[in-house]
Design an enzyme around this catalytic site. Structure first.
Site, PDB file in Angstrom:
ATOM      1  CB  THR A   4       9.535  65.634  12.751  1.00 40.55           C
ATOM      2  OG1 THR A   4       9.266  64.252  12.961  1.00 40.55           O
ATOM      3  CG2 THR A   4       9.979  65.848  11.312  1.00 40.55           C
ATOM      4  CG  ASP A  13      10.907  61.599  10.725  1.00 38.56           C
ATOM      5  OD1 ASP A  13      10.938  61.475  11.954  1.00 38.56           O
ATOM      6  OD2 ASP A  13      10.268  62.492  10.142  1.00 38.56           O
ATOM      7  CE  LYS A  27       6.814  62.995   9.027  1.00 41.64           C
ATOM      8  NZ  LYS A  27       7.363  62.904  10.402  1.00 41.64           N
ATOM      9  CG  ASP A  28       4.559  70.500   5.710  1.00 39.43           C
ATOM     10  OD1 ASP A  28       4.946  69.746   6.627  1.00 39.43           O
ATOM     11  OD2 ASP A  28       3.518  71.195   5.804  1.00 39.43           O
ATOM     12  CG  HIS A  71      12.311  61.948  16.520  1.00 41.13           C
ATOM     13  ND1 HIS A  71      11.647  60.759  16.357  1.00 41.13           N
ATOM     14  CD2 HIS A  71      11.727  62.810  15.644  1.00 41.13           C
ATOM     15  CE1 HIS A  71      10.716  60.880  15.427  1.00 41.13           C
ATOM     16  NE2 HIS A  71      10.750  62.124  14.969  1.00 41.13           N
ATOM     17  CG  HIS A 115       4.301  57.946  15.113  1.00 42.05           C
ATOM     18  ND1 HIS A 115       4.438  58.319  16.437  1.00 42.05           N
ATOM     19  CD2 HIS A 115       5.007  58.852  14.388  1.00 42.05           C
ATOM     20  CE1 HIS A 115       5.187  59.414  16.508  1.00 42.05           C
ATOM     21  NE2 HIS A 115       5.549  59.747  15.276  1.00 42.05           N
TER      22      HIS A 115
END
Length: 563
Positions: free
Chosen positions: A83, A42, A166-167, A363, A319
Site C-alpha cells: 500500500t 486498494d 488509512k493514514d 497493488h 486479506h
C-alpha cells in the site's frame, strides 16, 4: 488539377499531425480541469473491472469505461507491491528506489527498530479524543509529488485535500504540501476522521460537524447482506468455505450482523476496525469526500484543485476473504454504486467536463493459498521464521558464534554489520553467503545482495522489479523473491491446506496488474494494451497541468491521452 502534394504542403501536413498528436484535449479551446480527482482502490486486481461487470450499474465503473480511456495492461515496475509504496509511486511518478517508501513499514538499521511509512513522533493527532497520540506526516517520503508541484506552481492557491480510511492512504498522496489529509481513526470512539498537527492545529468546523454525526457508529449497527440474491454470485466460490477468516463464532458467511460483532471486538477496543472490511466503510469515505468538495470549495475557481481518495475496504476485506470470495464480489458491486454517487456529485458541483479523474490501484493480491492448493495450482508456504533460524545456524558455523542477523522480515534480510566489521569480514562476502544459503530454501526463488543491486543493472524480470524497489539506505542486505503462488508466514507449523486469507507484495502479475482508467476533462474514449505503469500517472498530469515534474520522476506521459 494538381494530382500531387508538393513538398511545402507535406511539411505543413506533418507539422499539423505532430501538433495534433501532442496537444492535450479534444478541442483547441479545451481548458485545464478545475479539479483533479485521483482514486486508488486498494488491492484492486485489473480483472475485477470485468469479472463483476454484469452486476455493475451503468453510472459507475461502466460509465468510466464507456466514456473514458482504459489502459488494460497496467503493471507495477517494482516490488514489493504494498500500500504505502503504491500510493507513493503513483503520486511521485517514481519507484521506491527513489522515493524511499520501501514498504508499509521497515526495519531501520541505524535505529535498530521498525519505522512506519508515515509515523512521525514530532507531531500529534488532531481530532482524536486521546492525548499525545503519535501523529503522521510525509517526512519519510524523499521526493515531491504531483500534488506538491501543483501547490508550488500556483503559489499555494490550489488546494490539495487527501482522504482515506488509512493514514498512509491519505498522507502519502497528499505529499509534503497538502492543504490537509484526513483518515479514519479506528482506535478513537466513535471512529472519527482525524488529521495531524503537521497540517493544522485543529480540525475545520466541517470535519468536526461530520464527526459529531457519528456515522461510523450508525454504520456499525447495520447488517451486511448481499446486494443481489446470493445464489447469483456465480463469479465467486461458495459462501461457506474453509479459505476465509471467520469473523464471528461459526462460519465466514452472510449475513454479517455488525451490531452483534461489534460487541465482540469492543472488548479489545477495535470495534471500529470492522468498518475496514464492511462496504459501509466505502460509503462513509464517499460521504466524507463529497463533504470535502463542498466545504473546501474544490474546483470552484480558476486554479486547479486536487482531491485524492483511497478506498481501503477492498484491501482489508481482501486479506480476510480473498479475491475469489462472495464478500469481495459484493464489496465491488457496492463500490460501483459509490463511484456512481461520486461522479454524479462531481457533475453537479464542479460540472461535467470540468474535472479530470483517474482510477487505479496500489497493488493486487494472490488467491488464497489453500484454494490454489485445492485446484492444483502451484502454491506453498514460505516459512520466514524457519529461514531466519537456519540462516543464523549456518552463519554461526561458518563465522563463529554471534548475532549475525539483525532482522529478517518478509523479503528483507538485515545483517549485523557491526559484528561483520568487528570480525574483519567483507560485507559483500557475507551477503553473498547468506544469499546462496537462502536460495536453497524451499519456496525461495531468488536472493539478490545489496552489493549486486548497487553494482549491476537489471533490465528485465523479477530482478529489475527488485532493483526498482531497492533503496540503498533503507533496504536490507539481501532481498528475497519467493515462488509464484507462495505466501509467507512466521508459523513454521502451518500447512498450505489450512491457510486462511491472502497477502500481496510480490512482483508476479497477480500483484502487479492493476486497472488504470482516465475520465472527464479532455479525455476521449479509447483503450490501449500497451504496457504502462502507475508511475506514469504523475508525469501525465504534469503535462496536462503544465507543471514541473516531481523531483524524482521516472515515469513517462501516457501518450494516448495527448491528441
Amino acid at each position: 488539377m494538381n494530382n500531387f502534394i508538393n513538398s511545402k504542403n507535406i511539411v505543413v501536413l506533418i507539422v499539423h499531425i505532430i501538433g495534433s498528436y501532442f496537444s492535450y484535449g479534444q478541442t483547441e479551446d479545451s481548458k485545464k480541469p478545475k479539479l483533479v480527482v485521483g482514486i486508488i482502490v486498494d488491492q484492486m486486481r485489473a480483472e475485477q473491472l470485468y469479472r463483476y461487470e454484469a452486476k455493475y450499474s451503468e453510472d459507475g465503473f461502466k460509465r468510466i469505461l464507456r466514456d473514458g480511456f482504459n489502459y488494460k495492461n497496467t503493471q507495477y515496475n517494482y516490488s514489493p507491491t504494498v500500500t504505502a509504496s503504491g500510493h507513493s509511486s503513483i503520486y511521485t511518478g517514481t519507484t521506491p528506489s527513489m522515493h524511499g517508501i520501501i514498504g508499509n513499514n521497515w526495519h531501520d538499521r541505524y535505529k535498530k527498530k521498525y519505522t512506519s511509512s508515515v509515523e512521525d513522533t514530532t507531531v500529534v493527532l488532531i481530532g482524536s479524543k486521546k492525548q499525545n497520540n503519535t501523529g503522521a506526516s510525509p517526512k519519510q517520503l524523499l521526493t515531491t509529488t504531483i500534488s506538491d508541484q501543483l501547490r508550488m506552481s500556483t503559489n499555494f492557491r490550489s488546494k490539495v485535500i487527501s482522504v482515506s480510511l488509512k493514514d498512509r492512504g491519505a498522507v502519502l498522496p497528499g505529499g509534503h504540501l497538502a492543504t490537509a489529509a484526513y483518515w479514519h481513526d479506528i482506535e478513537t470512539s466513535p471512529g472519527y476522521f482525524v488529521s495531524s498537527s503537521y497540517y493544522m492545529n485543529e480540525l475545520p468546523n466541517w470535519v468536526s460537524t461530520f464527526n459529531k454525526l457519528e456515522k461510523s457508529s450508525t454504520y456499525l449497527d447495520t447488517v451486511w447482506n448481499t446486494f443481489y440474491p446470493i445464489e447469483s454470485y456465480t463469479e465467486s466460490y461458495g459462501d461457506n468455505n474453509k479459505y476465509e477468516v471467520v469473523l464471528g463464532d461459526d462460519s465466514p458467511t452472510f449475513p454479517y450482523d455488525f451490531k452483534i460483532l461489534r460487541k465482540k471486538y469492543r472488548k479489545r477496543n477495535i470495534e471500529y476496525l470492522m468498518l475496514g472490511f464492511s462496504p459501509a466503510g466505502n460509503t462513509l469515505l464517499t460521504e466524507f469526500a463529497m463533504d470535502a468538495i463542498k466545504n473546501e470549495e474544490l474546483g470552484s475557481d480558476e486554479e486547479t484543485d486536487m482531491l485524492t481518495i483511497s478506498y481501503s475496504v477492498t484491501d482489508k476485506a481482501g486479506h480476510l476473504f480473498g479475491p475469489n470470495s462472495v464478500e469481495i464480489e459484493d464489496i465491488y458491486i457496492r463500490l460501483d454504486h459509490e463511484i456512481s454517487t461520486l461522479l454524479k456529485y462531481l457533475d453537479k458541483k464542479v460540472g461535467k467536463g470540468e474535472y479530470l479523474l483517474f482510477l487505479t490501484s496500489d497493488h493486487g493480491a494472490v488467491p488464497i493459498a489453500s484454494y490454489l492448493n485445492d485446484i492444483k495450482v502451484p502454491t506453498g508456504v514460505a516459512r520466514t521464521a524457519k529461514f531466519k533460524d537456519n540462516l543464523s545456524k549456518y552463519l554461526n558455523t561458518k563465522y563463529g558464534e554471534d548475532l549475525w542477523v539483525q532482522n529478517f522480515d518478509g523479503n528483507q534480510l538485515y545483517l549485523n554489520r557491526i559484528a561483520i566489521y568487528k570480525k574483519g569480514l567483507q560485507l559483500e562476502s557475507v551477503q553473498q553467503d547468506a544469499a546462496n544459503f537462502l536460495v536453497d530454501q524451499e519456496g525461495i526463488s531468488g536472493a539478490l545482495t545489496a552489493y549486486q543491486l548497487q553494482t549491476s543493472q537489471y533490465t528485465s524480470g523479477l530482478r529489475e522489479l527488485v532493483q526498482n524497489g531497492y533503496n540503498q539506505k533503507r533496504s536490507g542486505d539481501v532481498i528475497i523473491t519467493f515462488n509464484a503462488g507462495f505466501v509467507q508466514d512466521d508459523d513454521s507449523e502451518i500447512e498450505v491446506s489450512s491457510v486462511q486469507g491472502t497477502i500481496h507484495g510480490s512482483g508476479y502479475s497477480y500483484d502487479t496488474h492493476v486497472p488504470l482508467l482516465w475520465f472527464g476533462n479532455g479525455i476521449s474514449h479509447g483503450e490501449s494494451v500497451r504496457k504502462v505503469s502507475p508511475v506514469d500517472i504523475a508525469s501525465t498530469l504534469t503535462m496536462i497541468l503544465n507543471l514541473q515534474l516531481p523531483s524524482g520522476n521516472s515515469g513517462s506521459p501516457l501518450r494516448e491521452l495527448f491528441k
